[in-house]
Write a protein that holds these residues in place. Sequence first.
Motif, PDB file in Angstrom:
ATOM      1  N   UNK A  40       0.825  -1.208   0.000  1.00  0.00           N
ATOM      2  CA  UNK A  40       0.000   0.000   0.000  1.00  0.00           C
ATOM      3  C   UNK A  40       0.862   1.263   0.000  1.00  0.00           C
ATOM      4  N   UNK A  41       1.953   1.224   0.745  1.00  0.00           N
ATOM      5  CA  UNK A  41       2.862   2.375   0.775  1.00  0.00           C
ATOM      6  C   UNK A  41       3.523   2.574  -0.588  1.00  0.00           C
ATOM      7  N   UNK A  42       3.895   1.479  -1.245  1.00  0.00           N
ATOM      8  CA  UNK A  42       4.484   1.590  -2.574  1.00  0.00           C
ATOM      9  C   UNK A  42       3.456   2.101  -3.585  1.00  0.00           C
ATOM     10  N   UNK A  43       2.199   1.674  -3.458  1.00  0.00           N
ATOM     11  CA  UNK A  43       1.146   2.165  -4.351  1.00  0.00           C
ATOM     12  C   UNK A  43       0.957   3.667  -4.193  1.00  0.00           C
ATOM     13  N   UNK A  44       0.963   4.153  -2.956  1.00  0.00           N
ATOM     14  CA  UNK A  44       0.817   5.583  -2.717  1.00  0.00           C
ATOM     15  C   UNK A  44       2.001   6.354  -3.285  1.00  0.00           C
ATOM     16  N   UNK A  45       3.200   5.802  -3.143  1.00  0.00           N
ATOM     17  CA  UNK A  45       4.379   6.461  -3.688  1.00  0.00           C
ATOM     18  C   UNK A  45       4.320   6.515  -5.208  1.00  0.00           C
ATOM     19  N   UNK A  46       3.852   5.435  -5.833  1.00  0.00           N
ATOM     20  CA  UNK A  46       3.709   5.432  -7.295  1.00  0.00           C
ATOM     21  C   UNK A  46       2.694   6.487  -7.728  1.00  0.00           C
ATOM     22  N   UNK A  47       1.610   6.642  -6.966  1.00  0.00           N
ATOM     23  CA  UNK A  47       0.623   7.664  -7.281  1.00  0.00           C
ATOM     24  C   UNK A  47       1.241   9.048  -7.179  1.00  0.00           C
ATOM     25  N   UNK A  48       2.056   9.270  -6.166  1.00  0.00           N
ATOM     26  CA  UNK A  48       2.726  10.564  -6.040  1.00  0.00           C
ATOM     27  C   UNK A  48       3.667  10.823  -7.210  1.00  0.00           C
ATOM     28  N   UNK A  49       4.372   9.796  -7.645  1.00  0.00           N
ATOM     29  CA  UNK A  49       5.324   9.988  -8.738  1.00  0.00           C
ATOM     30  C   UNK A  49       4.634  10.284 -10.057  1.00  0.00           C
ATOM     31  N   UNK A  51       1.411  11.303 -10.473  1.00  0.00           N
ATOM     32  CA  UNK A  51       0.209  12.118 -10.328  1.00  0.00           C
ATOM     33  C   UNK A  51       0.173  13.245 -11.344  1.00  0.00           C
ATOM     34  N   UNK A  52       1.290  13.897 -11.551  1.00  0.00           N
ATOM     35  CA  UNK A  52       1.338  15.006 -12.499  1.00  0.00           C
ATOM     36  C   UNK A  52       0.985  14.521 -13.908  1.00  0.00           C
ATOM     37  N   UNK A  53       1.428  13.338 -14.257  1.00  0.00           N
ATOM     38  CA  UNK A  53       1.112  12.775 -15.572  1.00  0.00           C
ATOM     39  C   UNK A  53      -0.358  12.365 -15.674  1.00  0.00           C
ATOM     40  N   UNK A  54      -0.975  12.046 -14.542  1.00  0.00           N
ATOM     41  CA  UNK A  54      -2.391  11.671 -14.528  1.00  0.00           C
ATOM     42  C   UNK A  54      -3.320  12.877 -14.440  1.00  0.00           C
ATOM     43  N   UNK A  55      -2.763  14.079 -14.308  1.00  0.00           N
ATOM     44  CA  UNK A  55      -3.564  15.290 -14.257  1.00  0.00           C
ATOM     45  C   UNK A  55      -3.906  15.738 -12.850  1.00  0.00           C
ATOM     46  N   UNK A  60       5.077  17.708  -5.036  1.00  0.00           N
ATOM     47  CA  UNK A  60       6.377  17.038  -4.963  1.00  0.00           C
ATOM     48  C   UNK A  60       6.859  16.566  -6.330  1.00  0.00           C
ATOM     49  N   UNK A  61       6.245  17.043  -7.406  1.00  0.00           N
ATOM     50  CA  UNK A  61       6.613  16.539  -8.736  1.00  0.00           C
ATOM     51  C   UNK A  61       8.048  16.883  -9.103  1.00  0.00           C
ATOM     52  N   UNK A  62       8.560  17.991  -8.623  1.00  0.00           N
ATOM     53  CA  UNK A  62       9.947  18.363  -8.906  1.00  0.00           C
ATOM     54  C   UNK A  62      10.919  17.316  -8.356  1.00  0.00           C
ATOM     55  N   UNK A  89      -1.391   6.598 -20.059  1.00  0.00           N
ATOM     56  CA  UNK A  89      -0.505   7.489 -20.783  1.00  0.00           C
ATOM     57  C   UNK A  89      -0.380   7.070 -22.228  1.00  0.00           C
ATOM     58  N   UNK A  90      -0.295   8.051 -23.111  1.00  0.00           N
ATOM     59  CA  UNK A  90      -0.084   7.760 -24.521  1.00  0.00           C
ATOM     60  C   UNK A  90       1.377   7.448 -24.812  1.00  0.00           C
ATOM     61  N   UNK A  91       2.287   8.034 -24.046  1.00  0.00           N
ATOM     62  CA  UNK A  91       3.721   7.894 -24.335  1.00  0.00           C
ATOM     63  C   UNK A  91       4.352   6.669 -23.666  1.00  0.00           C
ATOM     64  N   UNK A  92       3.606   5.938 -22.839  1.00  0.00           N
ATOM     65  CA  UNK A  92       4.137   4.746 -22.192  1.00  0.00           C
ATOM     66  C   UNK A  92       3.435   3.531 -22.787  1.00  0.00           C
TER      67      UNK A  92
END
Length: 95
Positions: A40-49, A51-55, A60-62, A89-92
């Motif tokens: 669950x912690x890894x899922x939340x971290x992936x969402x943070x990473x 998130x900017x690409x998901x809109x 913390x995107x920087x 994502x279209x580019x992935x």
Amino acid sequence: MSTAAEDSEYSAPWWQRFVEGLNEFYHAPYRQTMARAARDEEDFFMLLMFAESLGIDNPASFYTLELQPLFLENFHEWHTRMGMDRCPFDHVGCC
């Protein structure tokens, strides 16, 4: 005749084997709970990473932008676990 693995297993003192057995006895019931919490912690971290690409605005995107290539190989597992059948994502091209 005993094998080398058996000899190394019994070469530890009895009290060390006893302590290892106690640790296994006390930690075994919580192993699944701890694994779920780590996932669950890894899922939340992936969402943070991503998130900017998901809109989603991410303050913390920087800091997480340079980590995206490292976690991109786990992205397919993450987005299917989050309920997204196709990659958002279209580019992935993971799917």
